[in-house]
Design a protein around this motif. Structure first.
Motif, short mmCIF file in Angstrom:
data_model
loop_
_atom_site.label_atom_id
_atom_site.label_comp_id
_atom_site.label_asym_id
_atom_site.label_seq_id
_atom_site.Cartn_x
_atom_site.Cartn_y
_atom_site.Cartn_z
N PHE A 55 0.84 -1.18 0.00
CA PHE A 55 0.00 0.00 0.00
C PHE A 55 0.88 1.24 0.00
O PHE A 55 2.03 1.22 0.42
N VAL A 56 0.33 2.31 -0.52
CA VAL A 56 0.98 3.61 -0.53
C VAL A 56 -0.09 4.63 -0.19
O VAL A 56 -1.16 4.62 -0.77
N ASP A 57 0.18 5.52 0.79
CA ASP A 57 -0.78 6.58 1.06
C ASP A 57 -0.14 7.93 0.81
O ASP A 57 1.09 8.07 0.81
N SER A 58 -0.97 8.92 0.54
CA SER A 58 -0.46 10.20 0.06
C SER A 58 -1.39 11.32 0.47
O SER A 58 -2.58 11.12 0.67
N ARG A 59 -0.82 12.52 0.58
CA ARG A 59 -1.64 13.69 0.86
C ARG A 59 -2.49 14.06 -0.34
O ARG A 59 -3.59 14.57 -0.21
N LEU A 60 -1.99 13.86 -1.55
CA LEU A 60 -2.66 14.25 -2.78
C LEU A 60 -2.91 13.03 -3.65
O LEU A 60 -2.21 12.02 -3.53
N PRO A 61 -3.90 13.07 -4.56
CA PRO A 61 -4.12 11.95 -5.48
C PRO A 61 -2.88 11.71 -6.33
O PRO A 61 -2.26 12.65 -6.84
N LEU A 62 -2.51 10.47 -6.49
CA LEU A 62 -1.31 10.13 -7.28
C LEU A 62 -1.66 9.78 -8.72
O LEU A 62 -0.81 9.89 -9.60
N VAL A 63 -2.87 9.29 -8.99
CA VAL A 63 -3.27 8.93 -10.35
C VAL A 63 -4.68 9.44 -10.59
O VAL A 63 -5.46 9.64 -9.66
#
Length: 397
Positions: A55-63
């Motif tokens: 899994f990868v989480d992010s502050r902003l949408p990545l795709v």
């Protein structure tokens, strides 16, 4: 009273696990969590397998969402580069998390809770822990060395904010020791911000599988979720159509059904009555079944319970009209319940045998019908709400 900042005026260190204290330069919580995941031991896999995060989480949408639209393309196009970058992240040099040795206040953030650990050394000698609060809440538990606050994110006056496109839950850890008379004091008051930060986007996926898309239609029957159903039937025990009519004086047929009932139970009809109006509270009312399953109309006419399977009760009665009726529609209203397959005085199906002059139970001992001429009520009996049928029409000819 002047409040001093703990991290500036006391020899303490502040740290978090899962949450951060941005004011005091704490590290990124997501990075800390991800680093802990990547450090777990896993068996060595030979080529061509790849070691990837799950899994990868992010502050902003990545795709963009359009990359996952099944309506675009043939399904054989190469994987878009933005998606490849998520699935195959670049290798970054590993860094060790900051040391937490000697930390006096630690904040850890769970899925829906904030947990703050405070070392007793910050209170000073002989000071009471009741003067230490997280927002409006006192400590939830304590040990000889530490004091703990663990509460839901919505409690203790915690405030929710959006900061840099991340969801932040903010509160204050406050220590206000008693003001003692004299020239010295052994504890310093402080106000310390604590916070939990959560990224808004998370991408998770499985590895080792190649999906194959097959377009097909799936028809799934809708399950009738009604607990009890009451319907008027014809002589062939088929649901009465709107164009069908009962002839005055001829048999009418009814079926109570419990589609979702278990196989080891039996359906029982406790009471039934007919009205010329749709409302079950309307008057007049003509009783057919009462006293927890006694077919009272079988004493005067041809009404009777008819043997059938456990999850349904069938009964019939002679068609009638109320005196002075201007219309020809009637409604049936019944109460019923599911219970043991062995009948009891408060769960039974009793017909009156006019030749023998006694009550007879349809599925069990006739002794349970002995109360039909008196009262069969019981504090242990269970009755459903009133179930009403659709209207039916009586042809007076």
């Amino acid at each position: 009273m002047v409040y001093l900042s703990l991290c500036l005026f006391l020899p303490l260190l502040c740290s978090t696990e899962g949450g951060t204290l941005q004011t005091f330069g704490a590290f990124n919580p997501t990075t800390w969590v991800m680093k802990k995941v990547s450090r777990r031991e896993s068996p060595t896999l030979p080529p061509p397998y790849l070691h990837l995060p799950v899994f990868v989480d992010s502050r902003l949408p990545l795709v963009e969402k359009e990359h996952f639209s099944p309506a675009k393309g043939t399904g054989h196009e190469p994987l878009p580069e933005p998606v490849r970058e998520v699935l195959l992240p670049p290798v970054r040099p590993s860094t060790s998390p900051p040391s937490t040795s000697g930390v006096s206040v630690k904040t850890s953030c769970k899925f829906n809770k904030m947990r703050v650990q405070v070392s007793r050394s910050v209170l000073g000698a002989g000071e009471k822990q009741s003067q230490l609060k997280l927002g409006t809440c006192k400590a939830s538990k304590s040990t000889m060395d530490y004091i703990y606050f663990e509460y839901d994110l919505g409690l203790c006056g915690t405030k929710r904010k959006m900061i840099n496109n991340r969801v932040a839950y903010l509160n204050i850890l406050q220590y206000d020791p008693l003001m003692l008379q004299g020239p010295i004091r052994r504890a310093v008051p402080f106000v310390l911000p604590v916070a939990c930060y959560y990224n808004r986007y998370q991408y998770s996926y499985k590895i080792g599988y190649t999906p194959k898309m097959r377009m097909r239609k799936i028809f799934k029957p809708m399950k009738n979720r009604a607990e009890f159903i009451l319907t008027a039937q014809n002589a062939q025990w088929e649901r009465l159509s709107p164009s069908d009519q009962y002839l005055l004086g001829k048999p009418m047929y009814f079926e109570a059904d419990a589609p979702s009932m278990s196989q080891d139970e039996r359906l029982y009809v406790h009471s039934c009555y007919a009205t010329p109006e749709k409302s079950h509270n309307s008057m007049p009312q003509f009783p057919i079944v009462n006293n927890f399953g006694c077919m009272v109309e079988s004493k005067e006419g041809h009404s009777r319970f008819i043997p059938y399977k456990n999850r349904a009760v069938r009964f019939s009665m002679d068609a009638f009209l109320f005196k002075g009726m201007t219309g020809q529609q009637l409604y049936m209203h019944c109460t019923m319940s599911a219970g043991s397959s062995v009948p009891t005085p408060t769960a039974k199906s009793c017909n009156y045998d006019t030749k023998a002059g006694r009550w007879v139970e349809l599925h069990g001992s006739d002794s349970v019908c002995a109360c039909c001429d008196s009262s069969c009520s019981s504090t242990a009996s269970t009755v459903t709400k009133i179930i009403s049928s659709q209207p039916w029409t009586i042809e007076p000819k």
